[in-house]
Design a protein around this motif. Structure first.
Motif, PDB file in Angstrom:
ATOM      1  N   GLY A   1     150.320  87.709  25.784  1.00 51.13           N
ATOM      2  CA  GLY A   1     151.434  87.085  25.062  1.00 51.13           C
ATOM      3  C   GLY A   1     151.069  86.361  23.780  1.00 51.13           C
ATOM      4  N   THR A   2     149.770  86.147  23.511  1.00 48.15           N
ATOM      5  CA  THR A   2     149.392  85.479  22.246  1.00 48.15           C
ATOM      6  C   THR A   2     149.873  86.332  21.072  1.00 48.15           C
ATOM      7  N   ARG A   3     150.486  85.663  20.090  1.00 46.77           N
ATOM      8  CA  ARG A   3     150.937  86.387  18.881  1.00 46.77           C
ATOM      9  C   ARG A   3     149.798  86.389  17.867  1.00 46.77           C
ATOM     10  N   VAL A   4     149.326  87.590  17.553  1.00 47.09           N
ATOM     11  CA  VAL A   4     148.158  87.730  16.681  1.00 47.09           C
ATOM     12  C   VAL A   4     148.547  88.491  15.425  1.00 47.09           C
ATOM     13  N   LEU A   5     148.106  87.971  14.284  1.00 44.11           N
ATOM     14  CA  LEU A   5     148.254  88.695  13.017  1.00 44.11           C
ATOM     15  C   LEU A   5     146.862  89.136  12.560  1.00 44.11           C
ATOM     16  N   ASP A   6     146.709  90.432  12.344  1.00 45.34           N
ATOM     17  CA  ASP A   6     145.428  91.016  11.920  1.00 45.34           C
ATOM     18  C   ASP A   6     145.543  91.348  10.427  1.00 45.34           C
ATOM     19  N   VAL A   7     144.992  90.451   9.587  1.00 43.23           N
ATOM     20  CA  VAL A   7     145.122  90.629   8.130  1.00 43.23           C
ATOM     21  C   VAL A   7     143.931  91.442   7.612  1.00 43.23           C
ATOM     22  N   GLY A   8     144.231  92.490   6.852  1.00 40.24           N
ATOM     23  CA  GLY A   8     143.177  93.424   6.440  1.00 40.24           C
ATOM     24  C   GLY A   8     142.752  94.237   7.640  1.00 40.24           C
ATOM     25  N   CYS A   9     143.761  94.796   8.324  1.00 45.31           N
ATOM     26  CA  CYS A   9     143.534  95.387   9.659  1.00 45.31           C
ATOM     27  C   CYS A   9     142.730  96.679   9.611  1.00 45.31           C
ATOM     28  N   GLY A  10     142.579  97.285   8.430  1.00 49.55           N
ATOM     29  CA  GLY A  10     141.857  98.552   8.372  1.00 49.55           C
ATOM     30  C   GLY A  10     142.450  99.556   9.345  1.00 49.55           C
ATOM     31  N   GLY A  11     141.593 100.257  10.049  1.00 49.17           N
ATOM     32  CA  GLY A  11     142.057 101.269  11.000  1.00 49.17           C
ATOM     33  C   GLY A  11     142.518 100.716  12.331  1.00 49.17           C
TER      34      GLY A  11
ATOM     35  N   PRO B   1     156.318  83.472  12.706  1.00 49.63           N
ATOM     36  CA  PRO B   1     155.084  82.727  12.960  1.00 49.63           C
ATOM     37  C   PRO B   1     154.238  83.369  14.062  1.00 49.63           C
ATOM     38  N   VAL B   2     152.919  83.133  13.968  1.00 49.74           N
ATOM     39  CA  VAL B   2     152.001  83.653  14.976  1.00 49.74           C
ATOM     40  C   VAL B   2     151.108  82.518  15.476  1.00 49.74           C
ATOM     41  N   ASP B   3     150.361  82.822  16.549  1.00 47.67           N
ATOM     42  CA  ASP B   3     149.452  81.821  17.122  1.00 47.67           C
ATOM     43  C   ASP B   3     148.044  81.924  16.525  1.00 47.67           C
ATOM     44  N   VAL B   4     147.651  83.147  16.219  1.00 47.06           N
ATOM     45  CA  VAL B   4     146.283  83.382  15.738  1.00 47.06           C
ATOM     46  C   VAL B   4     146.338  84.361  14.565  1.00 47.06           C
ATOM     47  N   VAL B   5     145.630  84.010  13.490  1.00 53.20           N
ATOM     48  CA  VAL B   5     145.461  84.950  12.376  1.00 53.20           C
ATOM     49  C   VAL B   5     143.991  85.350  12.322  1.00 53.20           C
ATOM     50  N   GLY B   6     143.727  86.643  12.324  1.00 51.34           N
ATOM     51  CA  GLY B   6     142.363  87.131  12.183  1.00 51.34           C
ATOM     52  C   GLY B   6     142.148  87.707  10.792  1.00 51.34           C
ATOM     53  N   LEU B   7     141.157  87.183  10.097  1.00 55.80           N
ATOM     54  CA  LEU B   7     140.720  87.784   8.819  1.00 55.80           C
ATOM     55  C   LEU B   7     139.320  88.337   9.101  1.00 55.80           C
ATOM     56  N   VAL B   8     139.295  89.519   9.690  1.00 54.80           N
ATOM     57  CA  VAL B   8     138.038  90.083  10.187  1.00 54.80           C
ATOM     58  C   VAL B   8     137.434  90.973   9.101  1.00 54.80           C
ATOM     59  N   GLN B   9     136.311  90.546   8.593  1.00 54.85           N
ATOM     60  CA  GLN B   9     135.600  91.278   7.535  1.00 54.85           C
ATOM     61  C   GLN B   9     136.501  91.524   6.319  1.00 54.85           C
ATOM     62  N   LEU B  10     137.309  90.544   5.999  1.00 55.31           N
ATOM     63  CA  LEU B  10     138.242  90.683   4.881  1.00 55.31           C
ATOM     64  C   LEU B  10     137.860  89.843   3.674  1.00 55.31           C
ATOM     65  N   VAL B  11     137.465  88.573   3.873  1.00 52.34           N
ATOM     66  CA  VAL B  11     137.434  87.645   2.729  1.00 52.34           C
ATOM     67  C   VAL B  11     136.471  88.085   1.624  1.00 52.34           C
TER      68      VAL B  11
END
Ligand SMILES: C[S@@+](CC[C@H](N)C(=O)[O-])C[C@H]1O[C@@H](n2cnc3c(N)ncnc32)[C@H](O)[C@@H]1O
Length: 235
Positions: A25-35, A84-94
């Motif tokens: 149920g955690t709301r996750v945003l994957d920014v720069g999600c790639g594939g 709104p989301v609970d977690v934002v992931g910027l995985v290998q993006l910045v």
């Protein structure tokens, strides 16, 4: 899109999900999600996932690979009405952004009271993929010193966006190549690989790379261990 061979990032994704407590149920945003690799890992934990990437072909691939999540073309610097989301992931993006602070500010905006996770490559000396650059060095000319990328720099970036660091850790990810072609092929598609080949020819470059990689041999293939940083912060 990916920075290494298939599957290399699984330990990185798991570290981000553990550090941010992603669960059912955690709301996750994957920014720069790639594939969609990180999205897939989050969905596997029961999260509700939305991914955004600036590259339409990446978004199409992610949508095919992770049908349980939603995806859209978008810019990390302007996430629009996402959340709104609970977690934002910027995985290998910045490292790919002109203005990472802007992306962090956007992450905070769409996750008010939530967590923001950022991952980056570790120091060059902790990443065995430097072997490629070392092997090609004779044909690449003088090299700029690697950027100062100590833990403080990432913490400064996050702090500058008004976030407080909650956790910071290092994760080692093994880049596994099953054979010689798998380790040399992607290099020849890269800018530095093409540059070296134009200068010395493919056979010479291939021999130099395989010679330098010999110490990383594992059976018929190769394993290169690389360190990544995972930093989790909140407003
Ligand atoms: C190294 S890939 C990482 C992909 C994915 N997060 C992963 O870990 O496999 C970087 C991704 O960021 C995307 N990207 C770069 N700049 C962006 C921006 N300003 N907004 C959104 N996505 C961006 C690229 O299209 C690419 O898919």
């Amino acid at each position: 899109m990916s920075e290494g061979p298939a599957g290399w990032a699984v330990p990185l994704y798991e570290a981000v999900l553990d550090a941010t407590g992603v669960r059912e149920g955690t709301r996750v945003l994957d920014v720069g999600c790639g594939g969609g690799g990180f999205s897939r890992a989050a969905v596997a934990r029961g999260a509700q996932v939305h991914g955004v990437d600036g590259d339409p072909s990446a978004v199409a691939l992610a949508a095919r690979e992770v049908p349980e999540a939603t995806f859209a073309v978008g810019d990390a610097a302007d996430l629009g009405d996402v959340g709104p989301v609970d977690v934002v992931g910027l995985v290998q993006l910045v490292a790919h952004l002109r203005d990472p602070r802007r992306a962090l500010a956007e992450a905070v905006r769409v996750a008010p009271g939530g967590l923001v996770a950022v991952t980056v490559w570790g120091r060059e000396q902790d990443c065995e993929v430097r072997a490629f650059g070392e092997a090609l060095a004779p044909w690449l000319g003088p090299r700029r010193p690697p950027p100062e990328d100590g833990p403080d720099q990432l913490a400064d970036l996050v702090g500058g966006a008004g976030l407080r660091v909650v956790s910071s850790e290092q994760v080692v990810c093994a880049f596994r190549y099953p054979d010689e072609d798998a380790v040399v092929g992607p290099l020849f598609d890269s800018g530095i690989g093409r540059h070296a080949m134009n200068a010395a020819g493919p056979a010479t470059v291939r021999a130099a790379v395989l010679d330098r990689l010999e110490r990383h041999r594992d059976g018929d293939g190769y394993v290169l261990n690389n360190t990544f940083r995972v930093l989790v912060a909140r407003p």
